[in-house]
Motif scaffolding. Structure first.
Motif, PDB file in Angstrom:
ATOM      1  N   UNK A 129       0.852  -1.190   0.000  1.00 43.14           N
ATOM      2  CA  UNK A 129       0.000   0.000   0.000  1.00 43.14           C
ATOM      3  C   UNK A 129       0.885   1.235   0.000  1.00 43.14           C
ATOM      4  N   UNK A 130       0.321   2.326  -0.496  1.00 42.19           N
ATOM      5  CA  UNK A 130       1.008   3.614  -0.378  1.00 42.19           C
ATOM      6  C   UNK A 130       0.717   4.216   0.992  1.00 42.19           C
ATOM      7  N   UNK A 131      -0.524   4.037   1.456  1.00 46.26           N
ATOM      8  CA  UNK A 131      -0.941   4.543   2.772  1.00 46.26           C
ATOM      9  C   UNK A 131      -2.247   3.868   3.161  1.00 46.26           C
ATOM     10  N   UNK A 132      -2.544   3.911   4.445  1.00 47.66           N
ATOM     11  CA  UNK A 132      -3.815   3.406   4.981  1.00 47.66           C
ATOM     12  C   UNK A 132      -4.294   4.417   6.012  1.00 47.66           C
ATOM     13  N   UNK A 133      -5.613   4.667   6.012  1.00 47.60           N
ATOM     14  CA  UNK A 133      -6.105   5.636   6.989  1.00 47.60           C
ATOM     15  C   UNK A 133      -6.734   4.952   8.197  1.00 47.60           C
ATOM     16  N   UNK A 135      -9.642   4.523   9.190  1.00 43.98           N
ATOM     17  CA  UNK A 135     -10.848   3.709   9.013  1.00 43.98           C
ATOM     18  C   UNK A 135     -10.523   2.367   8.350  1.00 43.98           C
ATOM     19  N   UNK A 136      -9.248   2.185   7.955  1.00 47.17           N
ATOM     20  CA  UNK A 136      -8.864   0.953   7.267  1.00 47.17           C
ATOM     21  C   UNK A 136      -8.906   1.068   5.760  1.00 47.17           C
ATOM     22  N   UNK A 137      -9.156   2.265   5.226  1.00 47.51           N
ATOM     23  CA  UNK A 137      -9.160   2.427   3.768  1.00 47.51           C
ATOM     24  C   UNK A 137      -7.722   2.458   3.260  1.00 47.51           C
ATOM     25  N   UNK A 138      -7.474   1.649   2.240  1.00 43.97           N
ATOM     26  CA  UNK A 138      -6.136   1.504   1.667  1.00 43.97           C
ATOM     27  C   UNK A 138      -6.005   2.326   0.397  1.00 43.97           C
ATOM     28  N   UNK A 139      -4.892   3.049   0.277  1.00 45.18           N
ATOM     29  CA  UNK A 139      -4.528   3.715  -0.959  1.00 45.18           C
ATOM     30  C   UNK A 139      -3.421   2.906  -1.599  1.00 45.18           C
ATOM     31  N   UNK A 140      -3.713   2.320  -2.765  1.00 46.70           N
ATOM     32  CA  UNK A 140      -2.696   1.560  -3.485  1.00 46.70           C
ATOM     33  C   UNK A 140      -1.873   2.484  -4.366  1.00 46.70           C
ATOM     34  N   UNK A 141      -1.146   1.884  -5.304  1.00 48.82           N
ATOM     35  CA  UNK A 141      -0.280   2.669  -6.181  1.00 48.82           C
ATOM     36  C   UNK A 141      -0.936   2.968  -7.522  1.00 48.82           C
ATOM     37  N   UNK A 142      -2.228   2.676  -7.657  1.00 40.74           N
ATOM     38  CA  UNK A 142      -2.971   3.130  -8.827  1.00 40.74           C
ATOM     39  C   UNK A 142      -3.169   2.123  -9.933  1.00 40.74           C
ATOM     40  N   UNK A 143      -2.679   0.912  -9.743  1.00 39.59           N
ATOM     41  CA  UNK A 143      -2.818  -0.074 -10.824  1.00 39.59           C
ATOM     42  C   UNK A 143      -4.028  -0.987 -10.621  1.00 39.59           C
ATOM     43  N   UNK A 144      -4.534  -1.083  -9.415  1.00 41.04           N
ATOM     44  CA  UNK A 144      -5.782  -1.790  -9.161  1.00 41.04           C
ATOM     45  C   UNK A 144      -5.686  -3.293  -8.981  1.00 41.04           C
TER      46      UNK A 144
END
Length: 199
Positions: A129-133, A135-144
């Motif tokens: 992951x790039x980051x996680x907030x 609430x547990x929402x994950x930000x990936x690197x954009x490739x899905x």
């Protein structure tokens, strides 16, 4: 995805990528040791015998020490292989196994390729992951790749994102296809989010 959300994601990813690249070799080595301890404890806590993980790039939290140790203890570790259709195939990690560059340039295993459904049998997924907030929402690197994998699993086991401590943030931009995680593992701690959070 709206232009506003897309722009916010790109900006945050660029900032996080730059921060990762500025880390010293000694800081990365120390982080890898800490991460291994945290991941070993998580495996024991969940009594996991079959997991998925990923081969870290030089700028990511180091997973290789953990993977080698897990394989040495008889844990079955599946490693992802990217496909042109946006899905992930998998291969079983072996000690000292060969590695090649995948479609995105990230390291991937060389070996017998298992199809996308192979991951359905694991007890635990460890994802980048790039980051996680909070609430547990994950930000990936954009490739899905991992959002598609998680979104397609019928019975998803616990999913923990592997990040540096500074990448556990108050909020990340989110869109409808983004998938939350069960928790995060950093070099210094493991955080499990509320079971009431959507999975």
């Amino acid at each position: 995805m709206s232009d506003r959300i897309d722009h916010a994601k790109r900006a945050l990813r660029a900032d996080l990528r730059e921060r990762r690249q500025m880390q010293s070799e000694s800081a990365r080595a120390q982080a890898a040791h800490g991460l291994r301890r945290q991941l070993d404890e998580l495996l024991e806590q969940l009594d996991a015998h079959s997991i998925s993980c990923f081969l870290s790039t030089p700028s990511e939290p180091g997973t290789r020490e953990f993977i080698d140790a897990a394989v040495g203890r008889g844990i079955r570790v599946l490693l992802p292989i990217t496909r042109a259709d946006g899905l992930l195939d998998w291969a079983v990690a072996v000690a000292g196994g060969d590695v090649t560059a995948g479609l995105t340039g990230s390291p991937e295993p060389v070996g017998e390729v298992l199809g996308p459904i192979a991951v359905n049998d694991v007890d635990l997924l460890l994802v980048p992951a790039a980051a996680v907030d909070r609430t547990g929402m994950r930000l990936g690197w954009g490739r899905g790749y991992f959002d598609k994998t998680l979104g397609s699993m019928e019975k998803c086991p616990p999913v923990y994102a592997v990040v540096f401590d500074s990448e556990f943030v108050d909020e990340v931009p989110r869109d409808v296809h983004d998938q939350p995680v069960t928790g995060i593992v950093t070099p210094t701690r493991t955080v499990t989010f509320s079971t009431s959070a959507p999975r």
